[in-house]
Design a protein around this motif. Structure first.
Motif, PDB file in Angstrom:
ATOM      1  N   VAL A  35      55.807  43.799  38.686  1.00 37.73           N
ATOM      2  CA  VAL A  35      54.962  43.945  37.490  1.00 37.73           C
ATOM      3  C   VAL A  35      54.336  42.605  37.123  1.00 37.73           C
ATOM      4  N   ALA A  36      55.130  41.539  37.173  1.00 39.31           N
ATOM      5  CA  ALA A  36      54.620  40.202  36.839  1.00 39.31           C
ATOM      6  C   ALA A  36      53.531  39.782  37.813  1.00 39.31           C
ATOM      7  N   ALA A  37      53.704  40.077  39.089  1.00 34.66           N
ATOM      8  CA  ALA A  37      52.687  39.719  40.078  1.00 34.66           C
ATOM      9  C   ALA A  37      51.400  40.500  39.844  1.00 34.66           C
ATOM     10  N   GLY A  41      47.485  38.917  38.723  1.00 34.88           N
ATOM     11  CA  GLY A  41      46.189  39.232  39.322  1.00 34.88           C
ATOM     12  C   GLY A  41      45.201  39.728  38.285  1.00 34.88           C
ATOM     13  N   ASP A  42      45.680  40.528  37.344  1.00 33.55           N
ATOM     14  CA  ASP A  42      44.827  41.033  36.273  1.00 33.55           C
ATOM     15  C   ASP A  42      44.327  39.901  35.384  1.00 33.55           C
ATOM     16  N   VAL A  43      45.206  38.977  35.053  1.00 30.51           N
ATOM     17  CA  VAL A  43      44.827  37.826  34.232  1.00 30.51           C
ATOM     18  C   VAL A  43      43.794  36.975  34.969  1.00 30.51           C
ATOM     19  N   GLN A  44      43.977  36.813  36.268  1.00 35.17           N
ATOM     20  CA  GLN A  44      43.020  36.027  37.050  1.00 35.17           C
ATOM     21  C   GLN A  44      41.649  36.699  37.062  1.00 35.17           C
ATOM     22  N   ASP A  45      41.609  38.030  37.223  1.00 33.10           N
ATOM     23  CA  ASP A  45      40.334  38.749  37.185  1.00 33.10           C
ATOM     24  C   ASP A  45      39.656  38.593  35.832  1.00 33.10           C
ATOM     25  N   ARG A  46      40.411  38.656  34.748  1.00 30.94           N
ATOM     26  CA  ARG A  46      39.828  38.502  33.414  1.00 30.94           C
ATOM     27  C   ARG A  46      39.286  37.086  33.200  1.00 30.94           C
ATOM     28  N   GLU A  73      21.184  44.481  35.143  1.00 27.74           N
ATOM     29  CA  GLU A  73      22.469  44.521  35.829  1.00 27.74           C
ATOM     30  C   GLU A  73      22.394  43.725  37.120  1.00 27.74           C
ATOM     31  N   GLY A  74      23.533  43.276  37.559  1.00 25.10           N
ATOM     32  CA  GLY A  74      23.599  42.532  38.807  1.00 25.10           C
ATOM     33  C   GLY A  74      25.031  42.404  39.286  1.00 25.10           C
ATOM     34  N   GLN A  75      25.168  41.766  40.431  1.00 22.62           N
ATOM     35  CA  GLN A  75      26.489  41.512  41.005  1.00 22.62           C
ATOM     36  C   GLN A  75      26.600  40.036  41.319  1.00 22.62           C
ATOM     37  N   VAL A  76      27.817  39.546  41.248  1.00 26.39           N
ATOM     38  CA  VAL A  76      28.065  38.143  41.532  1.00 26.39           C
ATOM     39  C   VAL A  76      29.469  38.029  42.131  1.00 26.39           C
ATOM     40  N   THR A  77      29.630  37.051  43.013  1.00 27.98           N
ATOM     41  CA  THR A  77      30.940  36.771  43.587  1.00 27.98           C
ATOM     42  C   THR A  77      31.499  35.526  42.923  1.00 27.98           C
ATOM     43  N   GLN A  78      32.712  35.635  42.460  1.00 28.54           N
ATOM     44  CA  GLN A  78      33.393  34.510  41.805  1.00 28.54           C
ATOM     45  C   GLN A  78      34.837  34.503  42.296  1.00 28.54           C
ATOM     46  N   GLY A  79      35.299  33.373  42.768  1.00 29.03           N
ATOM     47  CA  GLY A  79      36.669  33.281  43.242  1.00 29.03           C
ATOM     48  C   GLY A  79      36.947  34.179  44.427  1.00 29.03           C
TER      49      GLY A  79
END
Length: 125
Positions: A35-37, A41-46, A73-79
């Motif tokens: 659950v912590a892992a 990942g969710d926190v990193q996405d936010r 609208e658009g798309q972007v890659t981050q991280g």
């Protein structure tokens, strides 16, 4: 004659009960780690989504852009991850200002990960 001493140690039943308790405790610990892992990942996405929204607003300000009313609208890659953004620009009562709402989503999802609002201004003539 000496009485026979009973050997000391754990019985089979005591050992099995101890192993069962250990198995339950390890299962609970393993689930908590999972659950912590997942939350990390969710926190990193936010966090990445928040940066994207900030970048979109900063780009408009840096270019001294006064966007048209409407949506884009658009798309972007981050991280290393792909995100989708939506910019909604609305007119204000004062014609020198525009309100821009930037929402960032995971591809295919409708709930935004981040939402920022900014004001864009143009110089008065």
């Amino acid at each position: 004659m000496k009485p026979m001493r009973r050997p000391r140690g754990f019985t089979l039943l005591e050992t099995l009960v101890a192993l069962a308790i250990l198995a339950v405790a390890l299962t609970a610990a393993y689930r908590a780690i999972g659950v912590a892992a997942g939350q990390a990942g969710d926190v990193q996405d936010r966090l990445l989504a928040e940066w994207i929204a900030q970048d979109r607003l900063a780009e408009h300000r840096a270019l001294d852009d006064f966007p048209e009313v409407g949506a884009k609208e658009g798309q972007v890659t981050q991280g290393g991850r792909l995100f989708r953004y939506r910019e909604e620009t609305t007119a204000m009562n004062n014609g020198l200002f525009r309100r821009m709402d930037v929402r960032v989503y995971r591809p295919g999802e409708e709930a935004p990960l981040a939402h920022l609002t900014g004001l864009m201004a143009r110089e008065a003539n």
